[in-house]
Design a protein around this motif. Structure first.
Motif, mmCIF file in Angstrom:
data_model
loop_
_atom_site.group_PDB
_atom_site.id
_atom_site.type_symbol
_atom_site.label_atom_id
_atom_site.label_comp_id
_atom_site.label_asym_id
_atom_site.label_seq_id
_atom_site.Cartn_x
_atom_site.Cartn_y
_atom_site.Cartn_z
ATOM 1 N N UNK A 136 2.284 1.923 -3.786
ATOM 2 C CA UNK A 136 1.069 2.548 -3.750
ATOM 3 C C UNK A 136 1.049 3.785 -4.180
ATOM 4 N N UNK A 137 0.964 4.305 -3.009
ATOM 5 C CA UNK A 137 0.875 5.723 -2.876
ATOM 6 C C UNK A 137 2.233 6.978 -3.173
ATOM 7 N N UNK A 138 3.518 6.010 -3.046
ATOM 8 C CA UNK A 138 4.232 6.446 -3.352
ATOM 9 C C UNK A 138 4.541 7.300 -4.740
ATOM 10 N N UNK A 139 3.237 5.593 -6.163
ATOM 11 C CA UNK A 139 3.666 6.183 -6.892
ATOM 12 C C UNK A 139 2.561 6.764 -7.311
ATOM 13 N N UNK A 140 1.081 6.499 -6.461
ATOM 14 C CA UNK A 140 0.495 7.854 -7.132
ATOM 15 C C UNK A 140 0.827 9.578 -6.874
ATOM 16 N N UNK A 141 0.910 9.319 -5.570
ATOM 17 C CA UNK A 141 1.685 10.712 -5.116
ATOM 18 C C UNK A 141 2.556 11.271 -6.531
ATOM 19 N N UNK A 150 2.594 10.659 -9.223
ATOM 20 C CA UNK A 150 2.412 10.496 -10.851
ATOM 21 C C UNK A 150 1.458 11.848 -11.672
ATOM 22 N N UNK A 204 0.835 -1.667 -0.250
ATOM 23 C CA UNK A 204 -0.299 -0.061 -0.297
ATOM 24 C C UNK A 204 0.683 0.815 -0.052
ATOM 25 N N UNK A 205 2.034 0.969 0.757
ATOM 26 C CA UNK A 205 2.953 2.172 1.147
ATOM 27 C C UNK A 205 3.448 2.144 -0.826
#
Lengths: 150, 150
Positions: free
Chosen positions: B134-139, B141, B131-132
């Motif tokens: 994924x948040x990194x990637x979302x942040x 992009x 989850x962490x």
DNA sequence: GCTATATCGTTTCATCTGAAACCAGTTGGA
DNA sequence: TCCAACTGGTTTCAGATGAAACGATATAGC
């Protein structure tokens, strides 16, 4: 003495990521269509199932009734949504998209999906499913604390 | 005619989940310690590395300088944080926790971790890591769209 | 029927947030 | 050594948000 590194604190990370995404989406909707996020959410839900009352829209969008009231008023004002009498209850109305509103929706929806694709572009379908399931669980476990009972 | 189900729209789901978690955390901090989230973030970062300027705090917490300014003022006012002169630049100050502030931090940190544990309780360590990430990637992009640059 | 209570939606108010203007202090060039 | 441009931080202003009060309608109990 407990130590807590802010960057490792998940509620913080979640909030930052969400705010960034919301800001990106909000400015795109505003620039392209003059819509706020709350207005766009209403349009999307009304398009799915016309003839809802504001109360039902509030449940569907998990937004406060005040927010719904204001968004609905703005959409009616712009001629995107029409209120029809609710035969069963004169306090409320049935909301539906006008022709213009429908046209706008048909215009916005693809752009919305495009934006989503850009933000989640690196995610495989499996990862998307995983992420969605995680959000469900988080939402469920945070809800009990939350006064609002969506 | 593109169709878009709001409940399947990830930016929406992300926003809802994040808002629920933030609301839960905010009301806990407020009730237990009289702290706003922005104030708590500052305390956490100052505890990690004392002697930072507000500008550095803004970077570390990804908060606007206005928000940092107000949170810092509130903490100084409450005697939780002290400003010391910055020898190299008289426009700014070095912020550090007072004894009281440190005591509060030692009090809040475990509660914060407890809240996090409750919200993410069902997650395995592996899921947390996923989850962490994924948040990194979302942040990452979403950032390019976002006018605010860190 | 009549009244008390509950519900739908709007309005009011107090708070939060960030953009822009601002002040004080710093830096880089002529 | 000036002065112009810049930077750290505060203040001001405008928009967004939701709690609480409100008016209008509905419903339940008598």
């Amino acid at each position: 003495m407990a130590t807590l590194k802010l960057d490792d604190f998940l509620p913080y990370r979640l909030s930052i990521a969400s705010n960034r995404v919301s800001a990106a989406i909000a400015s795109a909707y505003q620039a392209l269509f003059g819509l706020k996020i709350s207005e766009w959410r209403l349009v999307a839900v009304i398009a799915e199932g016309p003839g809802m009352t504001q109360q039902a829209l509030g449940l569907a969008t998990r937004m406060d009734k005040v927010t719904v009231s204001r968004a609905a008023a703005a959409l009616v004002e712009r001629g995107l949504v029409a209120r029809q009498p609710n035969p069963g209850d004169q306090r409320s109305h049935m909301l539906a998209l006008t022709t213009t509103g429908r046209a706008l929706y048909d215009d916005v929806a693809p752009k919305a999906l495009e934006l989503e694709a850009r933000v989640f572009g690196g995610f495989s379908p499996k990862e998307i499913a995983t992420f969605r399931a995680m959000l469900d669980r988080i939402e469920a476990s945070a809800a009990p604390f939350d006064p609002e009972q969506g």
